[in-house]
Design a protein around this motif. Structure first.
Motif, PDB file in Angstrom:
ATOM      1  N   PHE A 151       0.968  -1.319   0.187  1.00  0.00           N
ATOM      2  CA  PHE A 151       0.108  -0.063  -0.048  1.00  0.00           C
ATOM      3  C   PHE A 151       0.758   1.455  -0.064  1.00  0.00           C
ATOM      4  O   PHE A 151       1.879   1.506   0.783  1.00  0.00           O
ATOM      5  CB  PHE A 151      -0.988   0.071   1.299  1.00  0.00           C
ATOM      6  CG  PHE A 151      -2.078  -1.077   1.076  1.00  0.00           C
ATOM      7  CD1 PHE A 151      -2.081  -1.766  -0.129  1.00  0.00           C
ATOM      8  CD2 PHE A 151      -2.780  -1.442   2.346  1.00  0.00           C
ATOM      9  CE1 PHE A 151      -3.166  -3.135   0.054  1.00  0.00           C
ATOM     10  CE2 PHE A 151      -3.575  -2.431   2.446  1.00  0.00           C
ATOM     11  CZ  PHE A 151      -3.670  -3.214   1.164  1.00  0.00           C
ATOM     12  N   LEU A 152       0.232   2.144  -0.793  1.00  0.00           N
ATOM     13  CA  LEU A 152       1.208   3.476  -0.792  1.00  0.00           C
ATOM     14  C   LEU A 152       0.893   4.226   0.444  1.00  0.00           C
ATOM     15  O   LEU A 152      -0.348   4.573   0.913  1.00  0.00           O
ATOM     16  CB  LEU A 152       0.429   4.498  -2.184  1.00  0.00           C
ATOM     17  CG  LEU A 152       1.641   3.762  -3.324  1.00  0.00           C
ATOM     18  CD1 LEU A 152       0.603   4.413  -4.470  1.00  0.00           C
ATOM     19  CD2 LEU A 152       2.826   4.750  -3.255  1.00  0.00           C
ATOM     20  N   ILE A 153       1.937   5.211   0.953  1.00  0.00           N
ATOM     21  CA  ILE A 153       1.978   5.975   2.096  1.00  0.00           C
ATOM     22  C   ILE A 153       2.253   7.118   1.805  1.00  0.00           C
ATOM     23  O   ILE A 153       2.770   7.849   2.721  1.00  0.00           O
ATOM     24  CB  ILE A 153       2.181   5.119   3.378  1.00  0.00           C
ATOM     25  CG1 ILE A 153       3.915   4.665   3.052  1.00  0.00           C
ATOM     26  CG2 ILE A 153       1.667   3.988   3.953  1.00  0.00           C
ATOM     27  CD1 ILE A 153       4.861   4.552   4.197  1.00  0.00           C
ATOM     28  N   ILE A 209      -8.031  -0.634 -10.148  1.00  0.00           N
ATOM     29  CA  ILE A 209      -8.080  -2.069  -9.739  1.00  0.00           C
ATOM     30  C   ILE A 209      -7.059  -2.034  -8.630  1.00  0.00           C
ATOM     31  O   ILE A 209      -6.349  -1.796  -8.487  1.00  0.00           O
ATOM     32  CB  ILE A 209      -7.353  -2.863 -10.881  1.00  0.00           C
ATOM     33  CG1 ILE A 209      -8.062  -2.547 -12.122  1.00  0.00           C
ATOM     34  CG2 ILE A 209      -6.969  -4.060 -10.688  1.00  0.00           C
ATOM     35  CD1 ILE A 209      -7.267  -2.445 -13.656  1.00  0.00           C
ATOM     36  N   GLY A 210      -7.640  -2.721  -7.750  1.00  0.00           N
ATOM     37  CA  GLY A 210      -7.095  -3.041  -6.282  1.00  0.00           C
ATOM     38  C   GLY A 210      -7.043  -1.904  -5.456  1.00  0.00           C
ATOM     39  O   GLY A 210      -5.902  -1.261  -5.437  1.00  0.00           O
ATOM     40  N   PRO A 211      -8.094  -1.052  -4.766  1.00  0.00           N
ATOM     41  CA  PRO A 211      -8.157  -0.042  -4.147  1.00  0.00           C
ATOM     42  C   PRO A 211      -7.521  -0.291  -2.581  1.00  0.00           C
ATOM     43  O   PRO A 211      -7.117   0.813  -2.104  1.00  0.00           O
ATOM     44  CB  PRO A 211      -9.584   0.390  -3.914  1.00  0.00           C
ATOM     45  CG  PRO A 211     -10.142  -1.019  -3.931  1.00  0.00           C
ATOM     46  CD  PRO A 211      -9.553  -1.744  -5.011  1.00  0.00           C
ATOM     47  N   PHE A 213     -12.255  -2.413  -8.382  1.00  0.00           N
ATOM     48  CA  PHE A 213     -12.334  -3.750  -8.334  1.00  0.00           C
ATOM     49  C   PHE A 213     -11.344  -4.198  -7.231  1.00  0.00           C
ATOM     50  O   PHE A 213     -10.320  -3.788  -7.436  1.00  0.00           O
ATOM     51  CB  PHE A 213     -11.995  -4.519  -9.613  1.00  0.00           C
ATOM     52  CG  PHE A 213     -13.025  -4.314 -10.811  1.00  0.00           C
ATOM     53  CD1 PHE A 213     -14.017  -5.312 -11.123  1.00  0.00           C
ATOM     54  CD2 PHE A 213     -12.818  -3.404 -11.659  1.00  0.00           C
ATOM     55  CE1 PHE A 213     -14.947  -5.031 -12.171  1.00  0.00           C
ATOM     56  CE2 PHE A 213     -13.604  -3.161 -12.771  1.00  0.00           C
ATOM     57  CZ  PHE A 213     -14.864  -4.059 -12.687  1.00  0.00           C
ATOM     58  N   GLU A 214     -11.817  -5.010  -6.231  1.00  0.00           N
ATOM     59  CA  GLU A 214     -10.872  -5.556  -5.064  1.00  0.00           C
ATOM     60  C   GLU A 214     -11.258  -6.783  -5.049  1.00  0.00           C
ATOM     61  O   GLU A 214     -12.425  -7.305  -4.789  1.00  0.00           O
ATOM     62  CB  GLU A 214     -11.224  -4.733  -3.720  1.00  0.00           C
ATOM     63  CG  GLU A 214     -10.396  -5.241  -2.761  1.00  0.00           C
ATOM     64  CD  GLU A 214      -9.132  -5.249  -2.793  1.00  0.00           C
ATOM     65  OE1 GLU A 214      -8.032  -4.191  -3.349  1.00  0.00           O
ATOM     66  OE2 GLU A 214      -8.521  -6.426  -2.947  1.00  0.00           O
ATOM     67  N   ILE A 215     -10.317  -7.641  -4.975  1.00  0.00           N
ATOM     68  CA  ILE A 215     -10.381  -9.037  -4.878  1.00  0.00           C
ATOM     69  C   ILE A 215     -10.365  -9.725  -3.432  1.00  0.00           C
ATOM     70  O   ILE A 215     -11.028 -10.569  -2.846  1.00  0.00           O
ATOM     71  CB  ILE A 215      -9.199  -9.813  -5.563  1.00  0.00           C
ATOM     72  CG1 ILE A 215      -9.529 -11.317  -5.912  1.00  0.00           C
ATOM     73  CG2 ILE A 215      -7.899  -9.780  -4.556  1.00  0.00           C
ATOM     74  CD1 ILE A 215      -8.514 -11.848  -6.744  1.00  0.00           C
ATOM     75  N   ALA A 260      -4.344   3.110 -11.664  1.00  0.00           N
ATOM     76  CA  ALA A 260      -4.283   1.910 -10.341  1.00  0.00           C
ATOM     77  C   ALA A 260      -2.895   1.912 -10.046  1.00  0.00           C
ATOM     78  O   ALA A 260      -1.918   2.205 -10.726  1.00  0.00           O
ATOM     79  CB  ALA A 260      -4.799   0.622 -10.878  1.00  0.00           C
ATOM     80  N   ASN A 261      -2.644   1.286  -8.923  1.00  0.00           N
ATOM     81  CA  ASN A 261      -1.421   0.918  -8.502  1.00  0.00           C
ATOM     82  C   ASN A 261      -1.459  -0.703  -8.358  1.00  0.00           C
ATOM     83  O   ASN A 261      -2.221  -1.133  -7.397  1.00  0.00           O
ATOM     84  CB  ASN A 261      -1.240   1.320  -6.869  1.00  0.00           C
ATOM     85  CG  ASN A 261      -0.084   0.853  -6.170  1.00  0.00           C
ATOM     86  OD1 ASN A 261       0.892   0.218  -6.979  1.00  0.00           O
ATOM     87  ND2 ASN A 261      -0.160   1.044  -4.854  1.00  0.00           N
ATOM     88  N   LEU A 262      -1.001  -1.068  -9.285  1.00  0.00           N
ATOM     89  CA  LEU A 262      -1.423  -2.518  -9.668  1.00  0.00           C
ATOM     90  C   LEU A 262      -0.819  -3.697  -8.657  1.00  0.00           C
ATOM     91  O   LEU A 262       0.335  -3.492  -8.221  1.00  0.00           O
ATOM     92  CB  LEU A 262      -1.009  -3.029 -11.060  1.00  0.00           C
ATOM     93  CG  LEU A 262      -1.758  -2.497 -12.181  1.00  0.00           C
ATOM     94  CD1 LEU A 262      -1.290  -2.857 -13.498  1.00  0.00           C
ATOM     95  CD2 LEU A 262      -3.197  -2.657 -12.180  1.00  0.00           C
TER      96      LEU A 262
HETATM   97  N1  SAM Z   1      -4.469   0.876  -4.230  1.00  0.00           N
HETATM   98  C1  SAM Z   1      -3.939   0.611  -2.967  1.00  0.00           C
HETATM   99  C2  SAM Z   1      -2.651   1.624  -2.907  1.00  0.00           C
HETATM  100  O1  SAM Z   1      -2.251   2.003  -3.802  1.00  0.00           O
HETATM  101  O2  SAM Z   1      -2.260   1.706  -1.761  1.00  0.00           O
HETATM  102  C3  SAM Z   1      -3.484  -0.768  -3.006  1.00  0.00           C
HETATM  103  C4  SAM Z   1      -2.638  -1.410  -4.156  1.00  0.00           C
HETATM  104  S1  SAM Z   1      -1.963  -3.024  -3.975  1.00  0.00           S
HETATM  105  C5  SAM Z   1      -0.241  -2.958  -4.835  1.00  0.00           C
HETATM  106  C6  SAM Z   1      -2.956  -4.178  -4.854  1.00  0.00           C
HETATM  107  C7  SAM Z   1      -4.455  -4.287  -4.466  1.00  0.00           C
HETATM  108  O3  SAM Z   1      -4.864  -4.994  -5.717  1.00  0.00           O
HETATM  109  C8  SAM Z   1      -4.620  -5.001  -3.296  1.00  0.00           C
HETATM  110  O4  SAM Z   1      -5.580  -4.447  -2.609  1.00  0.00           O
HETATM  111  C9  SAM Z   1      -4.990  -6.555  -3.581  1.00  0.00           C
HETATM  112  O5  SAM Z   1      -5.926  -7.067  -2.722  1.00  0.00           O
HETATM  113  C10 SAM Z   1      -5.695  -5.933  -4.907  1.00  0.00           C
HETATM  114  N2  SAM Z   1      -5.807  -7.415  -5.931  1.00  0.00           N
HETATM  115  C11 SAM Z   1      -4.876  -8.133  -6.054  1.00  0.00           C
HETATM  116  N3  SAM Z   1      -5.121  -9.130  -7.000  1.00  0.00           N
HETATM  117  C12 SAM Z   1      -6.424  -8.531  -7.577  1.00  0.00           C
HETATM  118  C13 SAM Z   1      -7.147  -8.706  -8.759  1.00  0.00           C
HETATM  119  N4  SAM Z   1      -7.165  -9.833  -9.427  1.00  0.00           N
HETATM  120  N5  SAM Z   1      -8.349  -8.116  -9.069  1.00  0.00           N
HETATM  121  C14 SAM Z   1      -8.674  -7.166  -8.031  1.00  0.00           C
HETATM  122  N6  SAM Z   1      -7.776  -6.619  -7.057  1.00  0.00           N
HETATM  123  C15 SAM Z   1      -6.726  -7.461  -6.885  1.00  0.00           C
END
Ligand code: SAM
Length: 292
Positions: free
Chosen positions: A30-32, A55-57, A76-78, A126-128
């Motif tokens: 996670f970004l801080i 993608i991935g909040p 979208f969050e898994i 997104a931060n993927l």
């Molecule tokens: N956006 C946040 C940040 O910048 O702090 C979190 C980024 S973190 C690198 C990636 C996020 O993607 C995590 O929350 C993870 O659970 C989610 N994630 C992982 N695989 C995923 C998928 N296939 N579909 C959706 N979300 C996914």
């Protein structure tokens, strides 16, 4: 003004409150750093008319910055464990919707049609999760979505491959796949110190601006990409040897392939990494006549 999520203290407070433990297998870093997040959002050039897919909040660090500048954000969050956290951290933003789904299994076009009706300007920001960067980007590009572009944080090395130019060590089939659909620019590099936990790679932000039509016209897209992949099979081999070894029945057609290369003015001793997208297009159209 709301308190930003992406500060070391606030992030720690949220994670402790929910007893959240990171799953490495889901790419959870996670970004801080709020400044970095704001710069990512700047690169996306959002307005109050823009719809954003994230993608991935995570715990919502980027989501809230997006929500402040876009018309609507759908993320979208898994990981189900993040849903109650997001419900709290983003409760003051009425323009955010979280979808609990693996983005790779999602019908993103349907989501755009249903959630962003009437919105013409669409971006992905997104931060993927790094373990699935390439499949996610390829899905977004090949699903033919109505996007202006994609601004994403990813592994620096993958960003370099996506944006690489012919003749460089990073240039390969990923560069061509991405640059067939978009103009690719690495706009920022990001140190590992701005994440919790710190990943063991450096990161970069890449901006992919969709081209109004693919970079080259080809008779058969699937065959074009097959020729590209075949040409990069083994980087030290010549284009002739790679095509011969890696195209189906290539060995049978070795002489014909060599003749085609001469016809299209590509020296058979060149390496795949020296060919431009335009050269690959001419080559695959001509080879199609032999292989179909
Ligand atoms: N956006 C946040 C940040 O910048 O702090 C979190 C980024 S973190 C690198 C990636 C996020 O993607 C995590 O929350 C993870 O659970 C989610 N994630 C992982 N695989 C995923 C998928 N296939 N579909 C959706 N979300 C996914």
């Amino acid at each position: 003004m709301y308190k930003d999520i992406a500060t070391p203290n606030r992030t720690k407070e949220i994670l402790e409150k929910y007893g959240f433990s990171f799953k490495k297998s889901l790419g959870q870093n996670f970004l801080i750093d709020t400044n970095i997040l704001r710069r990512i959002v700047d690169f996306a050039e959002l307005s109050d008319e823009t719809g954003v897919i994230e993608i991935g909040p995570g715990i919502g660090a980027l989501t809230e910055q997006l929500a402040r500048r876009a018309k609507k954000v759908v993320a979208f969050e898994i990981d189900q464990r993040l849903l109650p956290i997001l419900a709290e951290t983003l409760s003051s933003y009425s323009n955010v919707r979280i979808i609990h789904q693996d983005v790779l299994k999602a019908d993103v076009r349907k989501v755009i049609d249903e959630e962003f009706a009437g919105i013409k300007d669409m971006m992905v920001v997104a931060n993927l999760p790094y373990y699935v960067t390439t499949p996610i980007v390829m899905k977004l590009l090949t699903d033919n979505l109505p996007l202006r572009g994609i601004v994403i944080m990813l592994q620096k090395e993958v960003a370099e491959r996506m944006a690489a130019k012919p003749g460089t060590k990073d240039y390969g089939s990923l560069s061509i796949a991405v640059q067939y659909y978009t103009k690719a620019e690495t706009v920022m590099t990001v140190p590992r110190t701005v994440f919790v936990p710190q990943p063991n790679v450096d990161s970069a932000v890449i901006r992919l601006t969709k081209l109004s039509q693919p970079a080259v016209f080809v008779e058969n897209e699937a065959f074009f990409f097959e020729v590209v992949r075949a040409s990069f099979g083994q980087r030290r081999k010549t284009i002739l040897n790679n095509l011969t070894s890696n195209l189906p029945n290539g060995k049978m057609f070795k002489e014909t392939i060599e003749q085609v290369l001469h016809e299209v003015n590509i020296d058979p001793r060149r390496r795949g990494e020296t060919l431009t997208i335009a050269e690959f297009a001419i080559l695959s159209d001509r080879l199609l006549q032999v292989f179909q």
